[in-house]
Structures are given as C-alpha cells and as structure tokens.
Design a protein around this motif. Structure first.
Motif, PDB file in Angstrom:
ATOM      1  N   LEU A  21       0.261  10.373   7.888  1.00 23.43           N
ATOM      2  CA  LEU A  21       1.826  10.898   6.718  1.00 23.43           C
ATOM      3  C   LEU A  21       2.045  12.088   7.819  1.00 23.43           C
ATOM      4  O   LEU A  21       1.550  13.004   7.629  1.00 23.43           O
TER       5      LEU A  21
ATOM      6  N   ALA B 190       1.055  -1.022  -0.054  1.00 18.80           N
ATOM      7  CA  ALA B 190       0.323  -0.453   0.101  1.00 18.80           C
ATOM      8  C   ALA B 190       1.218   1.715   0.034  1.00 18.80           C
ATOM      9  O   ALA B 190       1.898   1.330   0.826  1.00 18.80           O
ATOM     10  N   HIS B 191       0.617   2.547  -0.394  1.00 21.06           N
ATOM     11  CA  HIS B 191       1.146   3.455  -1.195  1.00 21.06           C
ATOM     12  C   HIS B 191       0.085   4.394  -0.393  1.00 21.06           C
ATOM     13  O   HIS B 191      -0.836   4.577  -1.061  1.00 21.06           O
ATOM     14  N   ASN B 192       0.105   5.044   0.589  1.00 20.02           N
ATOM     15  CA  ASN B 192      -0.834   6.165   1.666  1.00 20.02           C
ATOM     16  C   ASN B 192      -0.428   7.204   0.565  1.00 20.02           C
ATOM     17  O   ASN B 192       0.315   7.881   0.760  1.00 20.02           O
ATOM     18  N   VAL B 193      -1.429   8.135   0.888  1.00 19.99           N
ATOM     19  CA  VAL B 193      -1.141   9.489   0.118  1.00 19.99           C
ATOM     20  C   VAL B 193      -2.119  10.520   0.838  1.00 19.99           C
ATOM     21  O   VAL B 193      -2.679  10.109   1.628  1.00 19.99           O
ATOM     22  N   ARG B 194      -1.950  12.054   1.193  1.00 21.45           N
ATOM     23  CA  ARG B 194      -2.768  13.116   1.448  1.00 21.45           C
ATOM     24  C   ARG B 194      -3.563  14.121   1.032  1.00 21.45           C
ATOM     25  O   ARG B 194      -4.792  14.219   1.570  1.00 21.45           O
TER      26      ARG B 194
ATOM     27  N   GLU C 138      -2.412  -1.204  -3.082  1.00 20.52           N
ATOM     28  CA  GLU C 138      -3.252  -0.266  -3.356  1.00 20.52           C
ATOM     29  C   GLU C 138      -3.220   1.305  -2.813  1.00 20.52           C
ATOM     30  O   GLU C 138      -1.768   1.505  -2.122  1.00 20.52           O
ATOM     31  N   ILE C 139      -3.600   2.397  -3.016  1.00 20.01           N
ATOM     32  CA  ILE C 139      -3.530   3.526  -3.148  1.00 20.01           C
ATOM     33  C   ILE C 139      -3.953   4.177  -2.495  1.00 20.01           C
ATOM     34  O   ILE C 139      -5.268   3.869  -3.095  1.00 20.01           O
TER      35      ILE C 139
END
Lengths: 148, 148
Positions: free
Chosen positions: B130, B73-77, B121-122
């Motif tokens: 974060l 998973a790559h979590n973003v803002r 998963e994005i």
C-alpha cells in the motif's frame, strides 16, 4: 476506515474464458494460482472462480443471472471512445444491455454485461474530469449546493 | 479500453440508510440528486437506488439476497486495523460473513456484507504494497513466475 478501495474481485464461471474476454479489450493481467490480477490505476481488478469467491467470503451463491446490484464504470474522453469500446466488448461476447446514447446528465454512455453477468458502463461524462493518468476526480459538489 | 476503473456504483434499497452506514465508517460523501458520491482515491464509489441502477443499465433485478459475484476489498496496514474496521462495520449494522482470521496467503482478513448485501473484505496482506496515499500496487508477479 479510509475512504478508498483496494481491489474489485469479479467472480467468474471459467477463469480462462473471463481472462480472454478482458484480454480482447486490451487488458494485460497476470495469472497466479488460478486468479487473474489486473493493475487498474491505484487499485487491482481480480478474476477468481465464483464458487471460490463465494466460499471465501462466507456467502451463499445462487448462481449467475440475477442483477448483482453493482455497476463498474469506465469513463473515457470522447463519444467515439464509448462507441469503440462498446463495439469491442460486443465483439468479445458481451451482452449490450443499453446501446450507447446521450444520457440524462449530458453525457454519452452505453452498458454491457460481461460473460459472467458483471455490469459495466462505458461513459463520456463532461462533468467528471479525467486526469491525464485516467484517474477520476469528482466535481466540487459543495460549490453547486451544500447537502452533505 | 484502458486498464482502469472510474466508478463503482452500489445499488441500495434506501439511500439514507446506506449513506448512514458508510458515514458511520468515517466516510464523507456528497448527496446530489438522490445519489451519494464518495471520492475514493482515483475513483468514485457511488450509492444509488437499486431500482434506478438496474433500470439505467437495462438489466432485470430479482432483488437482494443472492450473491452478487463481486467483492470489494479494502486493504490496510495492520491486523489491528482489520479488527477495528470489522468491529465498526458490525456496529453499523453489517453482517459479518467471515470473522477476521489468518488467510491462506499469509495475511489477516475478515469479510462482511453491508446493509444491501454488498460483500466487502477488509484485509492486511503483507504481499500487496500500500502506497502512502493508500493506493495498491500489485507485486511483480513476472519475477516469481511467468504465466501471463
């Protein structure tokens, strides 16, 4: 897309069984709504039911047994630590797929699959620095060669 | 065993093809001896030939196609960032397995498989902080409930 990873989720057959395995390796997680979260440095390792994970991602699941094509690595500071962790993992029910031995890159490592088949490598690699907090810093490859 | 991860290695069919995919997402890696290394925060993401990886770990490989049981998973803002990355991944050849949409945990996320079937998963998850450097900090689950 920034060059980082936020969570690694491992699909498991039996959440309590999987949680117990990592607990026996000394990990402390939090179970929230049938999901176990471990803070692992700057990311999270998550255990979640394999069928839920597959459905959530929208992919078909043919069941465990095959090779996932993913290896999780845990690097340590000495060969003794490699031996200790490999022994603890086997004691906790892991399948050792490669006994610890010297490696082609001048290190020492062993590999096991956890109770759900997830592949882990436990390695001592003198070429990959581990910071005091355990985070890994790759060597400056460009100083050795320039092939990016 | 300390509670951390050092490297995530993705087994790939064609190293150059896989490297190109991540390059198109903006990542910069170093290719060393038929292996591509990306520094990803406090860990490394590595691309290596699937047959080499399977052999090195001592596990059998039935080939790609099945579900690995692993999600990266790559979590973003923001939700916009989710849309942008999903579009970039599809443009780079990924298979979107779940179009971006609101999630059961009050976030917004989509999922894709890369060229070798690795599931990503994005996600934008307002509940998972974060840090400025992109590292993820899990919430204090014990404050909400105590079920560890």
């Amino acid at each position: 897309m920034e060059q980082r990873l936020s969570l690694v989720t491992l699909g498991v057959m039996d959440l309590e069984r999987a949680h117990s395995f990592y607990r026996r390796l000394g990990w402390v997680g939090h179970e929230v709504e049938n999901t176990v979260f471990f803070q692992a440095g700057g990311l999270a390792i998550v255990l979640w039911g394999r069928e839920h994970l597959a459905a959530d991602l929208g992919v078909a699941d043919a069941g465990i047994g095959g090779f996932s094509g993913v290896a999780l690595a845990h690097n340590v500071r000495s060969t003794t630590e490699v031996d200790d962790i490999m022994a603890a993992a086997e004691e906790a029910g892991a399948t050792v797929t490669r006994a610890a031995s010297t490696t082609f890159y001048g290190g020492y490592a062993g590999a096991f699959r956890d109770l759900d088949g997830h592949a882990w490598e436990i390695a001592h690699n003198p070429g990959f620095a581990l910071c005091a907090d355990g985070t890994l810093r790759l060597p400056d490859f460009s100083r050795a060669r320039d092939d990016t």
